[in-house]
Design an enzyme around this catalytic site. Structure first.
Site, PDB file in Angstrom:
ATOM      1  N   SER A   1       0.828  -1.206   0.000  1.00  0.00           N
ATOM      2  CA  SER A   1       0.000   0.000   0.000  1.00  0.00           C
ATOM      3  C   SER A   1       0.867   1.263   0.000  1.00  0.00           C
ATOM      4  CB  SER A   1      -0.958  -0.068   1.193  1.00  0.00           C
ATOM      5  OG  SER A   1      -1.898   0.950   1.119  1.00  0.00           O
TER       6      SER A   1
ATOM      7  N   ASP B   1      -9.931  -3.190  -5.566  1.00  0.00           N
ATOM      8  CA  ASP B   1      -9.067  -2.299  -4.808  1.00  0.00           C
ATOM      9  C   ASP B   1      -9.057  -0.936  -5.475  1.00  0.00           C
ATOM     10  OD1 ASP B   1      -7.040  -0.977  -3.529  1.00  0.00           O
ATOM     11  OD2 ASP B   1      -5.454  -2.376  -4.095  1.00  0.00           O
TER      12      ASP B   1
ATOM     13  N   HIS C   1      -7.864  -4.796  -1.189  1.00  0.00           N
ATOM     14  CA  HIS C   1      -6.781  -4.047  -0.551  1.00  0.00           C
ATOM     15  C   HIS C   1      -6.595  -4.452   0.916  1.00  0.00           C
ATOM     16  CE1 HIS C   1      -4.035  -0.626  -0.912  1.00  0.00           C
ATOM     17  NE2 HIS C   1      -4.274  -0.397   0.362  1.00  0.00           N
TER      18      HIS C   1
END
Ligand SMILES: *[C@@H]1O[C@H](CO)[C@@H](O)[C@H](O)[C@H]1NC(C)=O
Ligand SMILES: *[C@@H]1O[C@H](CO)[C@@H](O)[C@H](O)[C@H]1NC(C)=O
Ligand SMILES: *[C@@H]1O[C@H](CO)[C@@H](O)[C@H](O)[C@H]1NC(C)=O
Length: 401
Positions: free
Chosen positions: A189, A341, A371
């Site tokens: 991320s 995501d 995600h």
């Protein structure tokens, strides 16, 4: 008696809102993912309420919850785990205990959390690092960089750079038995954003050029220029991460100014001076056909957040706007993207752009992924899919490092 009916109705509305969750059909363990999404949305709502009554800022409640999940450095018969400082930056080291004939590869892991949340010491990241160290017989370094709201960007990035440079000294690599030709920087991320920016900065520093063999980016965030790429539109409501939550948290790493998240939610935050860089994040050019679907490209509307100009156009925050000759300096790359995501397209565009300039890229796209799943591999919630991501990533490292 009179209040019972209205309050029941209110409860039903509230409940219906939270029950209606767009958890896609092809996601495994849908009820668990649904439950986690509800809990996260609920925590986000509590964050908003607490902020509105002036008790704490948005994000603080998440930090309090996550602080309960921090782990101590626990060694076992195969692994020595130590917390120490590199150049005053707290780090956690995972050192295989067994004697080795040759020096080991090293993986430097930079955690996600929008540069405002989390730590490499969270139980999920700690177990990922332990697993990595054991599975690859590698030294793993987790960097516990300083974060917002106390330390705004670029402090998190600078901390990572300092810690990595400290680690790369010959005497330190020697001390931990690391093979200087087998060092990889990885992150998930916003950690993927930091990882690739660190690698880029090192590649362009004569003293550190080519010291990093590879980078591995797990559902990375890679730009703030366009917050209405197709994946932002399709997955604005999750699963797990919603667009509003992501933007609010991420903005905290840049400023306390409420005007930024408001403008960013409308995709009206980028200054005039950034317009010449829009072409590098133009999804209608770089996104493979199948992801464009019914979407029609519109340029982000120019905004007027004067005080934030230098930060918003900083390519260290949006490596996706590096130009071709800059991208060319990057080493062997692994990118993992998940379909469900909102930052999916950042990874897809980066993969295309890197391939176009001749960087060697392996790209795994997981159709049933969402995600942050790798962070859901510790108690109390185990999501099998998180282990699938982990195994893909480890497998690539095993073959390429
Ligand atoms: C240590 O490694 C051995 C051999 O791979 C394994 O059998 C044992 O379970 C490991 N111990 C721990 C605590 O992981
Ligand atoms: C984006 O790409 C489209 C073509 O696919 C083009 O018409 C448009 O001008 C481009 N915009 C920018 C800002 O690059
Ligand atoms: C890329 O950007 C760098 C730094 O701004 C510049 O020196 C270089 O000429 C640019 N290269 C291309 C191909 O645009």
């Amino acid at each position: 008696m009179g209040w019972k009916i209205p309050s029941f109705a209110l409860f039903c509305i509230f409940f219906a809102y939270y029950i209606y969750l767009p958890i896609p059909e092809n996601i495994e363990e849908r009820w668990k993912v649904g439950l986690i999404t509800i809990l996260t949305k609920f925590a986000s709502l509590m964050n908003v309420l607490l902020e509105n009554v002036g008790i704490m800022r948005y994000g603080q409640l998440f930090r309090i919850i996550l602080a309960m999940d921090l782990t101590k450095p626990i060694s076992d018969e195969n692994l020595t785990v130590i917390d120490t400082d590199f150049s005053d930056i707290p780090v956690r080291l995972y050192l295989p205990t067994r004697k080795s004939e040759r020096r080991r590869p090293a993986i430097i892991f930079i955690h996600g959390g929008a540069m405002t949340q989390g730590s490499c010491k969270l139980s999920s990241y700690d177990s990922l690092s332990r697993w990595t160290a054991k599975k690859l017989d590698a030294v793993v370094l987790g960097v516990d960089f300083r974060q917002a709201p106390q330390y705004l960007f670029p402090v998190p990035l600078e901390d990572c750079v300092f810690a990595v440079k400290f680690f790369l000294q010959d005497k330190i690599l020697m001390k931990y038995g690391v093979d200087p030709t087998r060092i990889c920087i990885t992150g998930d991320s916003s950690g993927g954003l930091l990882a690739t920016s660190v690698v880029y900065l090192l590649q362009n520093d004569p003293e550190f050029k080519d010291k990093i063999k590879a980078q591995a980016l797990i559902y990375p965030v890679l730009q703030v220029f366009d917050t209405l790429v197709p994946s932002h539109q399709e997955y604005a409501n999750g699963p797990f991460l919603t667009r509003e939550m992501a933007i609010k948290l991420f903005c905290l790493s840049l400023t306390m100014d409420e005007a930024l998240p408001q403008a960013m939610l409308r995709n009206q935050h980028m200054p005039e001076e950034s317009r010449h860089l829009f072409k590098y994040v133009n999804w209608s050019v770089y996104l493979p056909e199948k992801y464009k679907k019914y979407h029609v490209y519109t340029e982000p509307t120019l905004g007027n957040l004067k005080s934030l100009h230098p930060l918003l156009v900083d390519s260290r925050l949006s490596p996706l706007v590096l130009n071709d000759s800059q991208l060319q300096t990057l080493p062997l790359t692994y990118i993992l993207t998940c379909e469900h995501d909102l930052v999916r397209d950042d990874g897809l565009i980066y993969a295309t752009r890197l391939q176009n300039v001749g960087v060697q890229v392996t790209h795994d796209h997981l159709e049933d992924g969402f995600h942050a799943a790798i962070s859901l591999t510790g108690p109390p919630m185990y999501i099998q899919f998180g282990f699938k991501i982990r195994d893909k990533y480890i497998c690539w490292l095993e073959e390429n490092l």
